[in-house]
Design a protein around this motif. Structure first.
Motif, mmCIF file in Angstrom:
data_model
loop_
_atom_site.group_PDB
_atom_site.id
_atom_site.type_symbol
_atom_site.label_atom_id
_atom_site.label_comp_id
_atom_site.label_asym_id
_atom_site.label_seq_id
_atom_site.Cartn_x
_atom_site.Cartn_y
_atom_site.Cartn_z
ATOM 1 N N CYS A 195 0.833 -1.201 0.000
ATOM 2 C CA CYS A 195 0.000 0.000 0.000
ATOM 3 C C CYS A 195 0.870 1.255 0.000
ATOM 4 O O CYS A 195 1.801 1.374 0.795
ATOM 5 C CB CYS A 195 -0.913 0.000 1.220
ATOM 6 N N GLY A 209 -0.008 4.030 0.978
ATOM 7 C CA GLY A 209 -0.312 4.856 2.146
ATOM 8 C C GLY A 209 0.315 4.324 3.420
ATOM 9 O O GLY A 209 0.997 5.052 4.145
ATOM 10 N N CYS A 210 0.087 3.041 3.719
ATOM 11 C CA CYS A 210 0.448 2.525 5.051
ATOM 12 C C CYS A 210 1.484 1.406 4.987
ATOM 13 O O CYS A 210 1.873 0.877 6.021
ATOM 14 C CB CYS A 210 -0.799 2.024 5.762
ATOM 15 N N CYS A 268 -4.298 -0.225 0.118
ATOM 16 C CA CYS A 268 -4.938 -1.382 0.733
ATOM 17 C C CYS A 268 -6.439 -1.163 0.799
ATOM 18 O O CYS A 268 -7.213 -2.084 0.658
ATOM 19 C CB CYS A 268 -4.347 -1.626 2.125
ATOM 20 N N CYS A 321 -6.715 4.652 3.240
ATOM 21 C CA CYS A 321 -5.411 5.038 2.695
ATOM 22 C C CYS A 321 -5.556 5.807 1.382
ATOM 23 O O CYS A 321 -4.850 6.786 1.160
ATOM 24 C CB CYS A 321 -4.538 3.812 2.493
HETATM 25 ZN ZN ZN Z 1 -2.947 1.244 3.334
#
Ligand code: ZN
Length: 220
Positions: A168, A170-171, A187, A192
Protein backbone atom coordinates in the motif's frame (compact mmCIF):
# COMPACT_ATOMS: atom_id res chain seq x y z
CA UNK A 1 -6.03 -35.50 20.87
CA UNK A 2 -8.96 -37.03 19.03
CA UNK A 3 -11.98 -35.29 17.61
CA UNK A 4 -15.05 -36.96 16.19
CA UNK A 5 -14.99 -36.33 12.47
CA UNK A 6 -18.45 -34.83 12.05
CA UNK A 7 -18.65 -32.96 15.33
CA UNK A 8 -19.04 -29.18 14.88
CA UNK A 9 -15.93 -28.61 16.97
CA UNK A 10 -13.92 -30.68 14.47
CA UNK A 11 -15.07 -28.43 11.68
CA UNK A 12 -13.95 -25.42 13.67
CA UNK A 13 -10.57 -26.97 14.27
CA UNK A 14 -9.77 -28.37 10.88
CA UNK A 15 -11.98 -26.85 8.27
CA UNK A 16 -11.09 -23.23 8.87
CA UNK A 17 -9.50 -22.12 5.66
CA UNK A 18 -6.66 -19.75 6.16
CA UNK A 19 -6.68 -17.44 3.18
CA UNK A 20 -4.21 -14.95 1.80
CA UNK A 21 -5.94 -12.16 3.68
CA UNK A 22 -5.14 -13.93 6.98
CA UNK A 23 -1.54 -14.29 5.86
CA UNK A 24 -1.25 -10.61 4.98
CA UNK A 25 -3.06 -9.58 8.17
CA UNK A 26 -0.42 -11.58 10.03
CA UNK A 27 2.39 -9.76 8.17
CA UNK A 28 0.69 -6.42 8.78
CA UNK A 29 0.65 -6.92 12.55
CA UNK A 30 4.22 -5.65 12.25
CA UNK A 31 2.81 -2.20 11.73
CA UNK A 32 3.80 1.45 11.76
CA UNK A 33 1.95 4.28 13.41
CA UNK A 34 2.85 7.91 12.77
CA UNK A 35 6.10 6.74 11.23
CA UNK A 36 7.08 4.58 14.21
CA UNK A 37 7.14 0.79 14.32
CA UNK A 38 4.19 -0.60 16.20
CA UNK A 39 4.12 -4.35 16.75
CA UNK A 40 0.54 -5.54 17.17
CA UNK A 41 1.80 -8.87 18.56
CA UNK A 42 4.26 -7.66 21.19
CA UNK A 43 3.77 -10.58 23.61
CA UNK A 44 3.21 -14.32 23.26
CA UNK A 45 -0.23 -13.82 24.79
CA UNK A 46 -1.15 -11.33 22.05
CA UNK A 47 0.13 -13.68 19.36
CA UNK A 48 -1.77 -16.66 20.78
CA UNK A 49 -5.00 -14.63 21.04
CA UNK A 50 -4.56 -13.55 17.43
CA UNK A 51 -4.00 -17.17 16.33
CA UNK A 52 -7.15 -18.28 18.18
CA UNK A 53 -9.14 -15.42 16.64
CA UNK A 54 -8.03 -16.54 13.15
CA UNK A 55 -8.74 -20.19 13.91
CA UNK A 56 -5.18 -21.40 13.30
CA UNK A 57 -4.72 -22.67 16.86
CA UNK A 58 -7.14 -24.44 19.20
CA UNK A 59 -8.36 -22.38 22.14
CA UNK A 60 -7.34 -25.17 24.51
CA UNK A 61 -3.88 -25.40 22.90
CA UNK A 62 -3.41 -21.66 23.30
CA UNK A 63 -4.53 -21.83 26.94
CA UNK A 64 -2.04 -24.59 27.63
CA UNK A 65 0.78 -22.64 25.98
CA UNK A 66 -0.30 -19.53 27.88
CA UNK A 67 -0.09 -21.36 31.23
CA UNK A 68 3.28 -22.87 30.27
CA UNK A 69 4.54 -19.40 29.35
CA UNK A 70 3.73 -18.12 32.83
CA UNK A 71 5.90 -20.85 34.34
CA UNK A 72 8.66 -20.90 31.73
CA UNK A 73 9.54 -17.39 30.60
CA UNK A 74 12.54 -18.49 28.52
CA UNK A 75 10.49 -20.87 26.37
CA UNK A 76 7.79 -18.22 26.02
CA UNK A 77 10.39 -15.75 24.74
CA UNK A 78 11.69 -18.36 22.28
CA UNK A 79 8.14 -19.05 21.06
CA UNK A 80 7.51 -15.36 20.52
CA UNK A 81 10.88 -14.97 18.76
CA UNK A 82 9.94 -17.89 16.46
CA UNK A 83 6.61 -16.25 15.61
CA UNK A 84 8.31 -12.92 14.89
CA UNK A 85 11.05 -14.62 12.83
CA UNK A 86 8.55 -16.43 10.58
CA UNK A 87 6.48 -13.26 10.24
CA UNK A 88 9.62 -11.30 9.26
CA UNK A 89 10.75 -13.97 6.80
CA UNK A 90 7.30 -14.20 5.24
CA UNK A 91 7.21 -10.43 4.88
CA UNK A 92 10.64 -10.51 3.24
CA UNK A 93 9.38 -13.13 0.75
CA UNK A 94 6.28 -11.01 0.02
CA UNK A 95 8.45 -7.90 -0.46
CA UNK A 96 10.74 -9.87 -2.78
CA UNK A 97 7.73 -10.98 -4.86
CA UNK A 98 6.46 -7.39 -5.02
CA UNK A 99 9.88 -5.99 -5.90
CA UNK A 100 10.69 -8.94 -8.21
CA UNK A 101 14.03 -9.64 -6.59
CA UNK A 102 15.54 -12.57 -4.70
CA UNK A 103 14.67 -12.65 -0.99
CA UNK A 104 17.39 -12.00 1.57
CA UNK A 105 19.38 -15.12 2.53
CA UNK A 106 17.73 -17.11 5.27
CA UNK A 107 14.19 -15.89 4.62
CA UNK A 108 13.31 -18.86 2.43
CA UNK A 109 14.91 -21.29 4.91
CA UNK A 110 12.83 -19.85 7.74
CA UNK A 111 9.59 -20.06 5.74
CA UNK A 112 10.42 -23.57 4.50
CA UNK A 113 11.16 -24.76 8.04
CA UNK A 114 7.80 -23.35 9.10
CA UNK A 115 6.05 -25.11 6.21
CA UNK A 116 7.56 -28.46 7.20
CA UNK A 117 6.78 -28.23 10.89
CA UNK A 118 3.04 -28.58 10.64
CA UNK A 119 0.93 -31.08 12.50
CA UNK A 120 -0.13 -34.02 10.42
CA UNK A 121 -3.80 -34.96 10.48
CA UNK A 122 -4.67 -38.64 10.21
CA UNK A 123 -7.85 -40.67 10.22
CA UNK A 124 -8.06 -43.23 13.01
CA UNK A 125 -10.77 -45.64 14.22
CA UNK A 126 -12.88 -43.90 16.85
CA UNK A 127 -14.02 -45.36 20.15
CA UNK A 128 -17.62 -45.62 18.91
CA UNK A 129 -16.55 -47.86 16.04
CA UNK A 130 -16.50 -45.14 13.40
CA UNK A 131 -13.76 -42.79 12.17
CA UNK A 132 -12.14 -39.86 13.95
CA UNK A 133 -9.50 -37.27 13.16
CA UNK A 134 -6.24 -37.43 15.01
CA UNK A 135 -3.22 -35.16 14.99
CA UNK A 136 0.25 -36.53 14.75
CA UNK A 137 2.28 -33.87 16.49
CA UNK A 138 5.25 -33.28 14.25
CA UNK A 139 5.50 -29.68 15.32
CA UNK A 140 3.71 -27.98 18.18
CA UNK A 141 0.55 -25.88 17.85
CA UNK A 142 2.58 -22.72 17.18
CA UNK A 143 4.52 -24.43 14.39
CA UNK A 144 1.24 -25.60 12.95
CA UNK A 145 -0.30 -22.12 13.11
CA UNK A 146 2.75 -20.64 11.38
CA UNK A 147 2.71 -23.32 8.68
CA UNK A 148 -0.95 -22.66 8.00
CA UNK A 149 -0.30 -18.93 7.75
CA UNK A 150 2.53 -19.55 5.25
CA UNK A 151 0.43 -21.84 3.03
CA UNK A 152 -1.71 -19.26 1.18
CA UNK A 153 1.34 -17.40 -0.09
CA UNK A 154 2.72 -20.66 -1.48
CA UNK A 155 -0.62 -21.40 -3.16
CA UNK A 156 -0.71 -17.92 -4.67
CA UNK A 157 2.77 -18.43 -6.08
CA UNK A 158 1.96 -21.82 -7.53
CA UNK A 159 -1.49 -21.25 -8.96
CA UNK A 160 -2.58 -17.69 -8.38
CA UNK A 161 -1.76 -14.13 -9.32
CA UNK A 162 1.38 -13.23 -7.39
CA UNK A 163 1.66 -10.02 -9.44
CA UNK A 164 -1.42 -8.81 -7.60
CA UNK A 165 0.43 -8.91 -4.29
CA UNK A 166 1.14 -5.26 -3.54
CA UNK A 167 2.38 -2.79 -1.00
CA UNK A 168 0.00 0.00 0.00
CA UNK A 169 1.29 3.43 -0.98
CA UNK A 170 -0.31 4.86 2.15
CA UNK A 171 0.45 2.52 5.05
CA UNK A 172 2.93 -0.01 3.57
CA UNK A 173 0.62 -2.92 4.37
CA UNK A 174 0.83 -5.89 2.06
CA UNK A 175 -2.48 -6.45 0.28
CA UNK A 176 -3.96 -8.43 -2.58
CA UNK A 177 -5.26 -6.30 -5.41
CA UNK A 178 -8.72 -7.61 -6.27
CA UNK A 179 -9.58 -4.69 -8.56
CA UNK A 180 -10.65 -5.42 -12.13
CA UNK A 181 -7.69 -3.60 -13.67
CA UNK A 182 -5.13 -4.83 -11.12
CA UNK A 183 -3.81 -1.29 -10.70
CA UNK A 184 -4.86 -0.50 -7.15
CA UNK A 185 -2.23 1.30 -5.07
CA UNK A 186 -3.92 1.34 -1.67
CA UNK A 187 -4.94 -1.38 0.73
CA UNK A 188 -8.24 0.40 1.18
CA UNK A 189 -9.56 3.27 -0.93
CA UNK A 190 -11.78 4.51 1.90
CA UNK A 191 -8.87 5.10 4.27
CA UNK A 192 -5.41 5.04 2.69
CA UNK A 193 -6.65 6.03 -0.78
CA UNK A 194 -8.50 9.05 0.56
CA UNK A 195 -5.64 10.04 2.84
CA UNK A 196 -3.27 9.90 -0.11
CA UNK A 197 -5.65 12.00 -2.20
CA UNK A 198 -6.00 14.55 0.59
CA UNK A 199 -2.20 14.71 0.94
CA UNK A 200 -1.81 15.23 -2.81
CA UNK A 201 -4.47 17.92 -2.72
CA UNK A 202 -2.69 19.66 0.19
CA UNK A 203 0.67 19.40 -1.64
CA UNK A 204 -0.91 20.86 -4.78
CA UNK A 205 -2.52 23.79 -3.01
CA UNK A 206 0.71 24.39 -1.06
CA UNK A 207 2.63 24.28 -4.35
CA UNK A 208 0.18 26.77 -5.86
CA UNK A 209 0.63 29.14 -2.89
CA UNK A 210 4.41 28.89 -3.09
CA UNK A 211 4.32 29.42 -6.85
CA UNK A 212 2.15 32.48 -6.37
CA UNK A 213 4.36 33.98 -3.63
CA UNK A 214 7.45 34.88 -5.72
CA UNK A 215 5.21 36.41 -8.36
CA UNK A 216 3.82 38.78 -5.72
CA UNK A 217 7.29 39.71 -4.40
CA UNK A 218 8.58 40.07 -7.96
CA UNK A 219 5.70 42.35 -8.71
CA UNK A 220 6.30 44.42 -5.54
ZN1 ZN B 1 -2.95 1.24 3.33
Amino acid sequence: MKTKINAPVARGHHAHDVDLEDTFDFLNTDDTENGFRRDRLPTLGDALSWFVERGVIHGEGADRLGHQAEKDVVTAQKDLARIHAVRGALREVADAIIEQRPPRPGALDTVNRALHARQVIELVPSSDGCVAVDHRHVGDPIDDALARLCDPLVSELTGGDPERIKLCDGCSWVFFDTSRTGRRRWCDMATCGNRAKAARHRARSKGATEAAAPAISAGA
